[in-house]
Design a protein around this motif. Structure first.
Motif, short mmCIF file in Angstrom:
data_model
loop_
_atom_site.label_atom_id
_atom_site.label_comp_id
_atom_site.label_asym_id
_atom_site.label_seq_id
_atom_site.Cartn_x
_atom_site.Cartn_y
_atom_site.Cartn_z
N THR A 290 65.92 61.02 28.29
CA THR A 290 64.56 61.08 27.74
C THR A 290 64.54 61.15 26.22
N GLN A 291 63.42 60.70 25.69
CA GLN A 291 63.08 60.90 24.28
C GLN A 291 61.67 61.45 24.30
N SER A 292 61.53 62.72 23.99
CA SER A 292 60.23 63.39 24.16
C SER A 292 59.22 62.93 23.12
N ALA A 293 57.94 62.97 23.49
CA ALA A 293 56.85 62.74 22.53
C ALA A 293 56.54 64.05 21.78
N TRP A 294 57.20 65.13 22.17
CA TRP A 294 57.04 66.44 21.52
C TRP A 294 55.58 66.85 21.36
N HIS A 295 54.89 66.88 22.48
CA HIS A 295 53.53 67.43 22.47
C HIS A 295 53.58 68.94 22.26
N LEU A 296 54.54 69.60 22.91
CA LEU A 296 54.65 71.06 22.82
C LEU A 296 56.09 71.47 22.51
N TYR A 297 56.22 72.56 21.74
CA TYR A 297 57.54 73.16 21.52
C TYR A 297 57.52 74.54 22.16
N ILE A 298 58.32 74.70 23.22
CA ILE A 298 58.30 75.93 24.02
C ILE A 298 59.55 76.76 23.74
N ILE A 299 59.38 78.03 23.47
CA ILE A 299 60.53 78.95 23.44
C ILE A 299 60.40 79.90 24.63
N ARG A 300 61.55 80.43 25.07
CA ARG A 300 61.53 81.43 26.15
C ARG A 300 62.20 82.70 25.69
N ILE A 301 61.51 83.82 25.91
CA ILE A 301 62.08 85.13 25.62
C ILE A 301 62.62 85.62 26.96
N PRO A 302 63.95 85.62 27.15
CA PRO A 302 64.48 85.94 28.48
C PRO A 302 64.00 87.31 28.96
N ALA A 303 63.59 87.36 30.22
CA ALA A 303 63.11 88.61 30.81
C ALA A 303 64.22 89.67 30.81
N THR A 304 65.47 89.21 30.73
CA THR A 304 66.62 90.14 30.74
C THR A 304 66.78 90.83 29.38
N ALA A 357 57.69 82.20 28.69
CA ALA A 357 57.39 81.09 27.77
C ALA A 357 56.38 81.44 26.69
N ILE A 358 56.56 80.81 25.54
CA ILE A 358 55.58 80.84 24.45
C ILE A 358 55.56 79.44 23.83
N THR A 359 54.36 78.89 23.58
CA THR A 359 54.24 77.61 22.90
C THR A 359 54.01 77.84 21.41
N LEU A 360 54.89 77.31 20.58
CA LEU A 360 54.74 77.45 19.12
C LEU A 360 53.86 76.31 18.59
N PRO A 361 53.19 76.52 17.46
CA PRO A 361 52.38 75.44 16.88
C PRO A 361 53.22 74.19 16.58
N LEU A 362 52.67 73.03 16.92
CA LEU A 362 53.36 71.77 16.65
C LEU A 362 52.33 70.64 16.63
N TYR A 363 52.15 70.05 15.46
CA TYR A 363 51.23 68.91 15.31
C TYR A 363 51.55 68.26 13.97
N PRO A 364 51.22 66.96 13.82
CA PRO A 364 51.71 66.21 12.65
C PRO A 364 51.33 66.80 11.29
N THR A 365 50.15 67.42 11.18
CA THR A 365 49.76 67.94 9.87
C THR A 365 50.22 69.39 9.64
N LEU A 366 51.01 69.94 10.57
CA LEU A 366 51.62 71.25 10.32
C LEU A 366 52.64 71.05 9.19
N SER A 367 52.49 71.80 8.10
CA SER A 367 53.40 71.58 6.97
C SER A 367 54.71 72.32 7.21
N PHE A 368 55.76 71.88 6.51
CA PHE A 368 57.04 72.59 6.61
C PHE A 368 56.89 74.02 6.11
#
Ligand SMILES: *Cc1c(COP(=O)(O)O)cnc(C)c1O
Length: 385
Positions: A290-304, A357-368
């Motif tokens: 796959t090559q993602s379109a990167w609609h969402l960037y998900i991180i996971r905080i392990p329950a452990t 899961a947590i979705t972090l902000p991700l969109y083209p006009t998000l600045s570095f």
């Protein structure tokens, strides 16, 4: 607050929309066919049908494939409710297949097991909806072979995924599916404000989808040799799910920047991955096909991880003005679906994902610079604990 997603509207978009407003055709003009042709070309398919939103697209996709009472539709629980509501509109029944613990997409292994069991009980699904979660394609080849073996249709819900690729082909080519649908809601990859599109390689489905989108009415009649100019006829029960030319103009204009958006989202995702990899969290896994379109960037905080919980990380990020989100509440957990008696224990990977899961902000006009604020905040949260 930095939102998790945001549209990008340029002066060119505004000029394109204005031109339609100044023209004679606000709807049923040239812009809708133009948008359809551009999407079809982009996806390497012969046919595209624009509709008022992707939920309507899913609805008429199900109708065109003949979904009705006593039929089943299966999908992933890790999606927006529209992915399965479409079956309920048709009077059909819904069931869910657990997700893959790495891609968070519908698991082909879980699908194989569930199909095997369903065959014995005569409860095989008529349609499988494969949702390309976060913009990354499902493992379509495996899903396709299972669907063929058990005689099911496949709809790809690519609401997140225009611009993504699978096996070096554009998502939407329908090599392993009957129909693919896209959404152009402002939070998605490109927008037409509200809007959706169906693409297919099948001319019969194309014809049926066109009818279902517009009342089941046609001017191309079989019944009259040379119909008079005023003549039209309704040959099945359809809806008014049309897209307006105002919306299509915005879509056409945005599609010109899809390549740029794809690159910007990819760069932002790479930047997150580079700078977050030292933290004790799980970052997105990318399947090699796959090559993602990167609609969402998900991180996971392990329950452990006992030092800090997902809830605490989520709350602290929100308090610092970072509009994190959670994609998704499992569909079967919504009260409307709970009434149908789903048992969360049937979906252990989804349940675990839902707590982490947590979705972090991700969109083209998000600045570095904004992204660095998000990354710094996350680093502080983990270092203070
Ligand atoms: C947004 C979304 C839809 C519905 O799209 P609309 O255009 O808002 O109707 C369907 N499926 C998924 C996975 C979505 O994210």
């Amino acid at each position: 607050m930095i939102p998790y997603g945001h549209q990008d509207i340029t002066e060119e978009d505004i000029v394109e929309v204005n031109a339609v407003l100044r023209s004679d055709w606000l709807t049923q003009g040239d812009k809708v066919p133009e948008f359809e042709q551009h999407i079809a070309k982009y996806c390497h398919v012969p046919y595209a049908v624009a509709v008022c939103n992707a939920s309507a697209a899913l609805h008429i996709a199900c109708l065109a494939l003949g979904l009705g009472t006593n039929d089943w539709l299966w999908s992933s629980p890790n999606s927006f409710v529209a992915s399965t509501n479409c079956a309920l509109y048709c009077g059909a029944k819904v069931d869910f297949v657990d997700i893959d613990p790495h891609t968070y997409n519908l698991s082909p292994t879980a699908l194989a097991e569930k199909l095997h069991a369903a065959k014995k009980n005569h409860r095989l699904p008529k349609i499988i909806v494969a949702v390309h979660f976060a913009g990354q394609s499902c493992e379509m080849e495996a899903i396709y072979h299972l669907a063929k073996q058990y005689g099911c249709y496949i709809i790809e819900d690519a609401a997140h995924a225009i611009g993504g690729q699978y096996q070096n082909q554009p998502i939407g080519i329908c090599q392993y599916s009957d129909i693919t649908i896209f959404s152009f809601h402002p939070v998605k990859i490109i927008t037409s404000a509200e809007g959706g599109m169906l693409v297919t390689q099948n001319p019969h489905l194309y014809r049926t989808l066109q009818l279902l989108r517009s009342h089941g009415i046609t001017r191309d009649t079989d019944s009259l040799q040379t119909p008079p100019p005023w003549y039209y006829e309704q040959i099945q029960l359809g809806y008014n799910f049309r897209m307006s030319d105002i919306h299509a103009a915005l879509g056409v204009s945005q599609l010109r920047r899809l390549h740029q958006y794809k690159q910007q989202r990819y760069d932002l995702a790479q930047h997150y991955t580079q700078l977050l990899k030292t933290l004790p969290i799980q970052l997105p896994y990318q399947h090699p096909d796959t090559q993602s379109a990167w609609h969402l960037y998900i991180i996971r905080i392990p329950a452990t991880m006992i030092k800090i919980s997902r809830e605490e990380v989520f709350t602290q990020l929100r308090q610092q003005g970072i509009g994190v989100q959670l994609h998704y509440i499992p569909i079967y957990r919504h009260p409307y679906y709970q009434k149908m008696g789903f048992d969360p224990n049937q979906y252990p990977c989804m349940e675990r994902y839902y707590t982490e899961a947590i979705t972090l902000p991700l969109y083209p006009t998000l600045s570095f610079a904004q992204q660095d604020t998000i990354i710094d905040t996350l680093q502080q949260i983990f270092h203070q604990t």
